[in-house]
Design an enzyme around this catalytic site. Structure first.
Site, short mmCIF file in Angstrom:
data_model
loop_
_atom_site.label_atom_id
_atom_site.label_comp_id
_atom_site.label_asym_id
_atom_site.label_seq_id
_atom_site.Cartn_x
_atom_site.Cartn_y
_atom_site.Cartn_z
N TRP A 241 0.87 -1.19 0.00
CA TRP A 241 0.00 0.00 0.00
C TRP A 241 0.90 1.23 0.00
O TRP A 241 1.44 1.62 1.03
CB TRP A 241 -0.87 -0.03 1.25
CG TRP A 241 -1.92 1.04 1.33
CD1 TRP A 241 -1.72 2.37 1.55
CD2 TRP A 241 -3.33 0.88 1.21
NE1 TRP A 241 -2.90 3.05 1.56
CE2 TRP A 241 -3.92 2.15 1.37
CE3 TRP A 241 -4.17 -0.22 0.99
CZ2 TRP A 241 -5.30 2.36 1.32
CZ3 TRP A 241 -5.54 0.00 0.94
CH2 TRP A 241 -6.10 1.26 1.10
N ASP A 242 1.04 1.83 -1.17
CA ASP A 242 2.03 2.91 -1.33
C ASP A 242 1.36 4.28 -1.23
O ASP A 242 0.14 4.43 -1.36
CB ASP A 242 2.70 2.74 -2.71
CG ASP A 242 4.11 3.31 -2.75
OD1 ASP A 242 4.48 4.07 -1.84
OD2 ASP A 242 4.83 2.97 -3.70
N ASP B 112 13.30 3.54 -0.15
CA ASP B 112 13.54 3.23 -1.55
C ASP B 112 15.03 3.01 -1.80
O ASP B 112 15.41 2.54 -2.87
CB ASP B 112 13.03 4.37 -2.45
CG ASP B 112 11.57 4.19 -2.79
OD1 ASP B 112 11.02 3.11 -2.51
OD2 ASP B 112 10.97 5.13 -3.35
C1 GLA Z 1 7.51 4.06 -4.64
C2 GLA Z 1 7.90 2.83 -3.84
C3 GLA Z 1 8.70 1.90 -4.72
C4 GLA Z 1 7.89 1.52 -5.94
C5 GLA Z 1 7.45 2.77 -6.67
C6 GLA Z 1 6.49 2.44 -7.79
O1 GLA Z 1 8.63 4.83 -4.93
O2 GLA Z 1 8.60 3.19 -2.70
O3 GLA Z 1 9.08 0.76 -4.00
O4 GLA Z 1 6.77 0.79 -5.52
O5 GLA Z 1 6.81 3.70 -5.82
O6 GLA Z 1 6.07 3.57 -8.45
#
Ligand code: GLA
Length: 723
Positions: free
Chosen positions: A471-472, A542
C-alpha cells in the site's frame, strides 16, 4: 496494583515492577507531574517546595506558580507562560483555560480509541483524570495506561465541549511531560527520501528544539519520536526518556527548555494548519502517545518500543508469524513488463526458494510511466492479456503466493477517475494545481472518495486473488482545501484525511484478514505506529544500497522492531546510488528486516542463483529468531566505519550476529565485538566454524571479526548454546 490512588495525599501512582509515574493534585486542583522513572515506593517530597523558590510562601490558589510547576496538562494563559498542550478559542475570542481536577476513574484494561489506532491493553490498567474549565465548560480527559510487562505509559487526551457555545481547538496534543533539569541531550530521527531516520543527537539548549512534519504524513524527513537523556547515555547505559506517537499525519514533537532548565517535552498532532470546531456536546480524541523510560540506555528503550509494537500494536495473522520471502518486480522491470516476463521471473524465484511474487506499479490503466492512471484500478490487458486473475492463477500454479501494489490515496490528472470526478482531489478551486510525480492526492475526508477506494481496491484484490498488498503513498499534501468542507473548517482537512485513511485501512484489512499488508510511502515516508497497527511491515526505504541501509535500519530500529522493516537484496550497481556491494553483504543487511529481493533474478549467473538458494534456506531457518528475537545494536554506522547488530532468542540459547564494514581501510587489526543479551553462564558454539565460546567471554572480550578484504564486507555468526 498498577495504579494506586492515595486520597489523603491526592497522589496517583502508576507503576509496574520497574517504573513509576506519579501525579499529584496540588491545591486539590492541578495535576502536577511529580515523578517518572525507576520504580520507587513513594515520593514524599513536596513538589511545591521545589517550584516556589522565587515565590514567597502564602500564595493564594489564584497565585499558584504555574509557570514553574511541572504540569500534566498545561495551558497557556492562566499563569503558565510556556506553550501548552491545549489551545481552545472560545466564543469571546479568548483562549485561556483554567483546567481543574473534576474526577477520576481507574479502569481495568485499556479502552480502544474511537477512529484512531491504539495499542491493545487487556493486561493494562488505565487512569482517567477529568479536568474542567468552569468558565467555558471545556472539559478534558487525560488517560494513562500502564502495562505490567513493558516500561511504556500510553497517554491520550479527549477534549469535550460541555459548554453552551461552540469553541475551536487550535492545538490538542497527546502528551506533555515537564522534566527536571537533568536532561542534557535530545536524540531524534531525521532524514529525507532514500535516507530516512538518520540519528541526530544534539545538546539541549534554552528555547525550542525538536522534530515535526507539516506534510500530511509522518514523513521521510522526521519520525514521531524523540529521546532525552544525559550526555553520558550510551546504547546500554544511562536513563532515557522517550516519546513516540501512534499517528501517520503531520505531527509536532518539541522540547522547550525554560529559564529554570525545566524541559517541557510534548508530542501530538501538528498545531500548524490545524483547527477543529467543537459544538456543544462534541468531543475530540487525540492520537495515542507512548512514554518510554529506560534505565538501560537507548538499546533498553528500543527493546521496550519493540515489545510495545510486537505485543500490542501490530495485529492479525502475520503479527507474530514468519513472513514469506518475496521477490518484487519493481527494480527488475520498472513499468516495462508483460505476463511472460513476470512469469519468467516468478519461475526463477520459485526455483531459488522464494515464496511470494509481488507485482509492483504499472499493472493498471495505461501506466507505462509514472504520469497516468492512478485511481483506475483496472487491469491493463496490453501487459496482462489474461488479466490479474490469469496471472495470479499462473503464479499460484507455480506454487508461489501472489502480491500486488496499489497507491490508493492518489489520483493522476490523466485518469478516468479524474475525468469523472475532478473535485475528488485535494485542491483549491480556481488555483493552479501543484503536482508531484504527476499526481494529486485524493480527498479522504470525503465519504464517497473513501467508499470508492475501499470498493476499487477490494475488487482488484478479489480479482487477483492476492495474498499480499503493498500500500504505497508517493507524495505529500499541499494546496490544502476540500470541496467537502466549508471555509470555517478547512484547517480540519489534514486530520480528517488521516481519520479517513484509518477508516479505509480498517475496512480493507478486516475484509482480507489472511492477506499480508506492507505499507510504503516512497519508501519509508510514513513509518509510524499508526500504520503498524494495520500493516505489520513497511518498506523501510527506496534506497536498497546495503551500506546506506545499515544507517537507515539502525536508525529505524531505535523505535521499530526488525519484523516491521521491509528490506530487500537488490542489483548492483545499486539503482539509487551506483554503489556495488557483495551479495553476501546485501543479504546480511536484508536479514535485518523482512527479507526479499528486488532485482531481475533471470539475469543472474548460476553461481549467484545457487548462493541465493542457500541464503533463502538460511533465512527461513533463522526467521523466527531474526524477526522476533531480542534485538541489540552493537556498533553504530553513525560513529564510524562499521555496523553491527544481533538478535537473541527469548531463552538466550541462540543468537545471530551481523557485522558490516564500510569501505575497506588498509592496515587495520581484526575488530573485537562484545556481544549483548547472552547468558554469561552458557557456552555457545559458532555453527559455521564449530568454535565454542563462553557467554561471559563473548559479552566482555567479544567475538573477533576478521579484517575486511574489499569494501563493504559482512560477517555473520550463528551461535547456539551447547548443552
Ligand atoms: C515508490 C515505492 C517503490 C515503488 C514505486 C512504484 O517509490 O517506494 O518501492 O513501488 O513507488 O512507483
Amino acid at each position: 496494583m498498577p495504579i494506586l490512588y492515595s486520597p489523603e495525599n491526592q497522589v496517583f501512582h502508576l507503576q509496574n515492577d520497574r517504573i513509576s509515574y506519579i501525579i499529584r493534585l496540588v491545591a486539590g486542583k492541578y495535576p502536577i507531574h511529580q515523578y517518572w522513572g525507576k520504580k520507587v515506593r513513594a515520593i514524599h517530597a513536596d513538589v511545591m517546595e521545589r517550584c516556589c523558590n522565587q515565590q514567597e510562601e502564602g500564595f493564594t490558589l489564584h497565585e499558584l506558580p504555574l509557570d514553574t510547576l511541572p504540569q500534566e496538562c498545561p495551558v497557556f494563559g492562566c499563569g503558565d507562560m510556556r506553550q501548552g498542550m491545549l489551545e481552545v478559542r472560545q466564543a469571546d475570542g479568548s483562549s485561556a483555560l483554567d483546567l481543574c481536577y473534576d474526577s477520576h476513574e481507574i479502569l481495568k484494561g485499556k479502552p480502544a480509541l474511537k477512529g484512531l489506532p491504539s495499542a491493545r491493553g487487556e493486561e493494562a490498567e488505565t487512569l482517567v483524570l477529568r479536568l474542567r474549565d468552569e468558565h467555558s465548560g471545556v472539559a478534558v480527559e487525560l488517560s494513562y495506561s500502564v502495562y505490567p510487562d513493558i516500561d511504556v505509559i500510553a497517554r491520550n487526551m479527549r477534549v469535550v465541549n460541555d459548554g453552551e457555545q461552540a469553541v475551536v481547538l487550535e492545538r490538542a496534543l497527546s502528551a506533555c511531560v515537564d522534566l527536571e533539569n537533568t536532561h542534557t541531550q535530545l536524540t531524534t530521527l531525521s532524514g529525507a527520501w532514500a535516507r530516512e531516520r538518520q540519528m541526530v543527537t544534539r545538546p539541549l539548549v534554552p528555547g525550542h528544539q525538536g522534530v515535526e512534519s507539516v506534510r500530511g504524513a509522518s514523513s521521510h524527513q522526521a519520525c514521531p519520536f524523540m529521546a532525552l537523556g544525559k550526555s553520558t547515555v550510551t546504547e546500554d547505559e544511562g536513563e532515557v526518556y522517550a516519546l513516540s506517537l501512534c499517528y501517520s499525519g503531520s505531527f509536532w514533537a518539541d522540547v522547550f527548555v525554560d529559564c529554570n532548565d525545566m524541559a517541557r517535552a510534548q508530542i501530538g498532532i501538528q498545531p500548524f494548519q490545524f483547527s477543529w470546531e467543537l459544538k456543544p456536546g462534541d468531543s475530540f480524541q487525540t492520537p495515542e502517545a507512548y512514554l518510554c523510560y529506560s534505565a538501560n540506555g537507548l538499546n533498553g528503550m528500543s527493546r521496550e518500543f519493540h515489545h510495545l509494537c510486537g505485543r500490542y500494536i501490530t495485529r492479525g495473522k502475520y503479527a507474530h508469524a514468519s513472513r514469506p520471502l518475496l521477490v518484487n518486480n519493481w527494480e527488475a522491470t520498472y513499468f516495462d513488463f508483460n505476463e511472460d516476463k513476470l512469469l519468467e521471473l516468478a519461475a526463477c524465484a520459485k526455483d531459488v526458494g522464494i515464496d511470494l511474487f509481488v507485482l509492483d506499479d504499472g499493472w493498471f490503466g495505461h501506466r507505462d510511466v509514472d504520469n497516468s492512471s492512478l485511481g483506475d484500478w483496472v487491469d491493463d490487458r496490453r501487459k496482462l492479456p489474461n488479466g490479474l486473475r490469469g496471472l495470479s492463477d499462473k503464479i499460484h500454479g507455480l506454487g508461489l503466493k501472489f502480491g500486488l501494489w496499489f497507491e490508493p490515496e492518489m489520483i493522476s490528472p490523466d485518469s478516468d477517475l479524474y475525468r469523472a470526478h475532478p473535485d475528488w482531489c485535494i485542491h483549491i478551486p480556481g488555483r493552479m494545481q501543484v503536482e508531484s510525480r504527476h499526481q494529486l492526492v485524493l480527498d479522504l475526508s470525503r465519504k464517497e472518495v473513501r467508499e470508492y477506494i475501499i470498493d476499487a481496491v477490494s475488487a482488484a484484490m478479489e480479482r487477483g486473488n492476492v495474498d499480499y498488498v503493498k500500500w504505497d503513498m508517493n507524495r505529500n499534501m499541499n494546496m490544502l482545501h476540500s470541496d467537502g468542507l466549508d471555509s470555517a473548517h478547512q484547517k480540519e482537512l489534514n486530520h480528517r484525511y488521516i481519520l479517513g485513511l484509518y477508516e479505509i485501512l480498517e475496512a480493507v484489512t478486516s475484509r482480507f484478514p489472511d492477506v499480508l499488508f506492507e505499507s510504503c510511502a516512497g519508501g519509508g515516508g510514513r513509518f509510524d505506529f499508526g500504520m503498524m497497527h494495520y500493516m505489520p511491515q513497511a518498506w523501510c526505504s527506496d534506497d536498497t544500497d546495503a551500506f546506506m541501509r545499515c544507517r537507515i535500519q539502525y536508525g529505524t530500529s531505535m523505535v521499530f522492531p526488525v519484523s516491521t522493516m521491509g528490506a530487500h537484496v537488490s542489483a548492483v550497481p545499486n539503482h539509487q546510488m551506483g554503489r556495488s556491494t557483495p551479495l553476501a553483504t546485501r543479504a546480511a543487511v536484508a536479514m535485518g528486516g523482512t527479507y526479499g529481493y528486488e532485482l531481475d533474478l533471470t539475469r543472474l549467473p548460476k553461481e549467484e542463483l545457487d548462493e541465493i538458494r542457500r541464503l533463502n534456506e538460511k533465512v527461513k531457518a533463522l526467521q523466527p529468531l531474526l524477526l522476533y528475537g531480542e534485538f541489540y545494536r552493537l556498533c553504530s554506522p553513525f560513529e564510524g566505519n562499521k555496523t553491527a547488530f544481533m538478535s537473541v532468542s527469548e531463552d538466550r540459547c541462540e543468537a545471530v550476529v551481523t557485522h558490516v564494514y564500510g569501505p575497506a581501510e588498509p592496515n587495520r587489526q581484526p575488530v573485537l565485538l562484545p556481544l549483548r543479551g547472552l547468558d554469561a553462564e552458557k557456552e555457545y558454539r559458532d555453527v559455521e566454524s564449530g568454535r565454542v565460546y563462553g557467554g561471559d567471554e563473548l559479552m566482555t572480550h567479544g567475538l573477533t571479526i576478521p579484517r575486511a578484504w574489499g569494501d563493504y564486507m559482512a560477517t555473520q555468526f550463528h551461535l547456539v548454546a551447547v548443552d
